[in-house]
Design a protein around this motif. Structure first.
Motif, PDB file in Angstrom:
ATOM      1  N   LYS A   1       0.849  -1.090   0.077  1.00 24.46           N
ATOM      2  CA  LYS A   1       0.089   0.032  -0.145  1.00 24.46           C
ATOM      3  C   LYS A   1       0.829   1.289  -0.154  1.00 24.46           C
ATOM      4  O   LYS A   1       1.646   1.493   0.993  1.00 24.46           O
ATOM      5  CB  LYS A   1      -1.174  -0.163   1.285  1.00 24.46           C
ATOM      6  CG  LYS A   1      -1.944  -1.465   1.299  1.00 24.46           C
ATOM      7  CD  LYS A   1      -2.959  -1.058   0.229  1.00 24.46           C
ATOM      8  CE  LYS A   1      -3.913  -2.206   0.320  1.00 24.46           C
ATOM      9  NZ  LYS A   1      -5.096  -1.983  -0.528  1.00 24.46           N
TER      10      LYS A   1
ATOM     11  N   ASN B   1       1.159   5.405  -0.064  1.00 26.87           N
ATOM     12  CA  ASN B   1       0.619   6.533  -0.118  1.00 26.87           C
ATOM     13  C   ASN B   1       1.231   7.683  -0.892  1.00 26.87           C
ATOM     14  O   ASN B   1       2.359   7.826  -0.383  1.00 26.87           O
ATOM     15  CB  ASN B   1       0.359   7.041   1.492  1.00 26.87           C
ATOM     16  CG  ASN B   1      -0.567   8.117   1.613  1.00 26.87           C
ATOM     17  OD1 ASN B   1      -1.836   8.306   0.945  1.00 26.87           O
ATOM     18  ND2 ASN B   1      -0.287   9.227   2.257  1.00 26.87           N
TER      19      ASN B   1
ATOM     20  N   GLU C   1      -4.464  -7.926   3.123  1.00 25.99           N
ATOM     21  CA  GLU C   1      -5.390  -6.403   2.899  1.00 25.99           C
ATOM     22  C   GLU C   1      -5.796  -6.338   4.106  1.00 25.99           C
ATOM     23  O   GLU C   1      -6.005  -5.058   4.676  1.00 25.99           O
ATOM     24  CB  GLU C   1      -6.303  -7.113   1.752  1.00 25.99           C
ATOM     25  CG  GLU C   1      -7.232  -5.841   1.441  1.00 25.99           C
ATOM     26  CD  GLU C   1      -6.550  -4.604   0.501  1.00 25.99           C
ATOM     27  OE1 GLU C   1      -6.882  -3.700   0.870  1.00 25.99           O
ATOM     28  OE2 GLU C   1      -5.668  -5.101  -0.200  1.00 25.99           O
TER      29      GLU C   1
ATOM     30  N   PHE D   1      -3.781  -4.388   6.731  1.00 23.71           N
ATOM     31  CA  PHE D   1      -3.529  -3.174   6.277  1.00 23.71           C
ATOM     32  C   PHE D   1      -5.060  -2.573   6.870  1.00 23.71           C
ATOM     33  O   PHE D   1      -4.907  -1.292   7.353  1.00 23.71           O
ATOM     34  CB  PHE D   1      -3.443  -2.822   4.948  1.00 23.71           C
ATOM     35  CG  PHE D   1      -3.382  -1.452   4.526  1.00 23.71           C
ATOM     36  CD1 PHE D   1      -4.570  -0.972   3.825  1.00 23.71           C
ATOM     37  CD2 PHE D   1      -2.397  -0.565   4.917  1.00 23.71           C
ATOM     38  CE1 PHE D   1      -4.506   0.609   3.292  1.00 23.71           C
ATOM     39  CE2 PHE D   1      -2.762   0.808   4.533  1.00 23.71           C
ATOM     40  CZ  PHE D   1      -3.648   1.198   3.821  1.00 23.71           C
ATOM     41  N   ARG D   2      -6.215  -2.918   6.384  1.00 32.09           N
ATOM     42  CA  ARG D   2      -7.197  -2.465   6.762  1.00 32.09           C
ATOM     43  C   ARG D   2      -7.331  -2.247   8.353  1.00 32.09           C
ATOM     44  O   ARG D   2      -7.868  -1.199   8.845  1.00 32.09           O
ATOM     45  CB  ARG D   2      -8.389  -3.271   6.216  1.00 32.09           C
ATOM     46  CG  ARG D   2      -9.841  -2.421   6.241  1.00 32.09           C
ATOM     47  CD  ARG D   2     -10.986  -3.302   6.013  1.00 32.09           C
ATOM     48  NE  ARG D   2     -10.991  -4.334   6.900  1.00 32.09           N
ATOM     49  CZ  ARG D   2     -11.315  -4.394   8.039  1.00 32.09           C
ATOM     50  NH1 ARG D   2     -11.756  -3.190   8.710  1.00 32.09           N
ATOM     51  NH2 ARG D   2     -11.406  -5.382   8.737  1.00 32.09           N
TER      52      ARG D   2
ATOM     53  N   THR E   1      -5.246   0.867   9.278  1.00 33.34           N
ATOM     54  CA  THR E   1      -5.919   2.056   9.038  1.00 33.34           C
ATOM     55  C   THR E   1      -6.971   2.450   9.997  1.00 33.34           C
ATOM     56  O   THR E   1      -7.453   3.688  10.325  1.00 33.34           O
ATOM     57  CB  THR E   1      -6.444   2.388   7.615  1.00 33.34           C
ATOM     58  OG1 THR E   1      -7.352   1.540   7.452  1.00 33.34           O
ATOM     59  CG2 THR E   1      -5.343   2.195   6.673  1.00 33.34           C
TER      60      THR E   1
ATOM     61  N   ILE F   1      -3.974   6.447  -2.812  1.00 34.20           N
ATOM     62  CA  ILE F   1      -3.315   5.299  -2.200  1.00 34.20           C
ATOM     63  C   ILE F   1      -3.268   4.475  -3.489  1.00 34.20           C
ATOM     64  O   ILE F   1      -4.272   4.066  -4.254  1.00 34.20           O
ATOM     65  CB  ILE F   1      -4.084   4.506  -1.333  1.00 34.20           C
ATOM     66  CG1 ILE F   1      -4.334   5.438  -0.014  1.00 34.20           C
ATOM     67  CG2 ILE F   1      -3.511   3.119  -0.895  1.00 34.20           C
ATOM     68  CD1 ILE F   1      -5.230   4.902   0.902  1.00 34.20           C
TER      69      ILE F   1
ATOM     70  N   SER G   1      -2.371   0.279  -4.527  1.00 29.56           N
ATOM     71  CA  SER G   1      -2.437  -0.877  -4.190  1.00 29.56           C
ATOM     72  C   SER G   1      -1.882  -2.011  -4.961  1.00 29.56           C
ATOM     73  O   SER G   1      -2.288  -1.896  -6.143  1.00 29.56           O
ATOM     74  CB  SER G   1      -3.732  -1.258  -3.674  1.00 29.56           C
ATOM     75  OG  SER G   1      -4.481  -0.520  -2.763  1.00 29.56           O
TER      76      SER G   1
END
Ligand code: HEM
Length: 126
Positions: free
Chosen positions: A6, A8, A61, A64-65, A68, A111, A113
């Motif tokens: 990921k 930014n 994933e 990461f989620r 955040t 972002i 991915s």
């Protein structure tokens, strides 16, 4: 399961580059303890773009989620927002301690991915 990357992508004006790097040099360092975190790098543009890349790699994933949505993410960004507030840039932030998006250090962010399809490191002993 392949790792996910990921990134930014921060658009930073020339006069804010030093400030961005200063903020990252004082970063909270909480992401290192996040579950499933694998790697972080702040990439300074040299050629071909003026955008900084905040590179992160995660086991999944979902990891990461979860980061955040975590306190660590909030706190990892609260400094930037607090400083933004102190410098009178406080208006318009999402109140979540995120000095994001229209934040003072970055004019824009998006972002990117990726899934890690192949990777290689230096040969052991080479
Ligand atoms: C929405 C726009 C965003 C902006 C403007 C932004 C800006 C910043 C700034 C200025 C810092 C330095 C820390 C501080 O000032 O205290 C920081 C920390 C960090 N940001 Fe963001 N960020 C954003 C979203 C994200 C996203 C989506 C990711 C993941 C891909 C990310 C990854 C990181 C990481 C890993 C750190 C270090 C946190 C720690 O040390 O625990 N940021 N960010």
């Amino acid at each position: 399961m392949p790792s996910v990357v990921k990134i930014n992508v921060l658009t930073v004006s020339p006069q804010m580059r030093e400030e961005l790097e200063r903020r990252f040099s004082g970063r909270a360092g909480m992401v290192e303890s996040a579950d499933g975190f694998e790697w972080f790098e702040l990439l300074r543009p040299q050629e071909g773009t003026d955008r900084y890349l905040v590179y992160t790699r995660w086991r999944s994933e979902e990891d990461f989620r979860r980061w955040t949505e975590s306190q660590a993410f909030q706190r990892g960004h609260a400094q930037a927002a607090a400083e933004a507030g102190a410098q009178g840039h406080g208006q318009g932030h999402d109140g979540q301690g995120h000095g994001h998006g229209q934040g003072p250090v970055a004019g824009a962010s998006e972002i990117w991915s990726f899934e890690v399809v192949q990777s290689a490191g230096p040969k052991p002993g080479s």
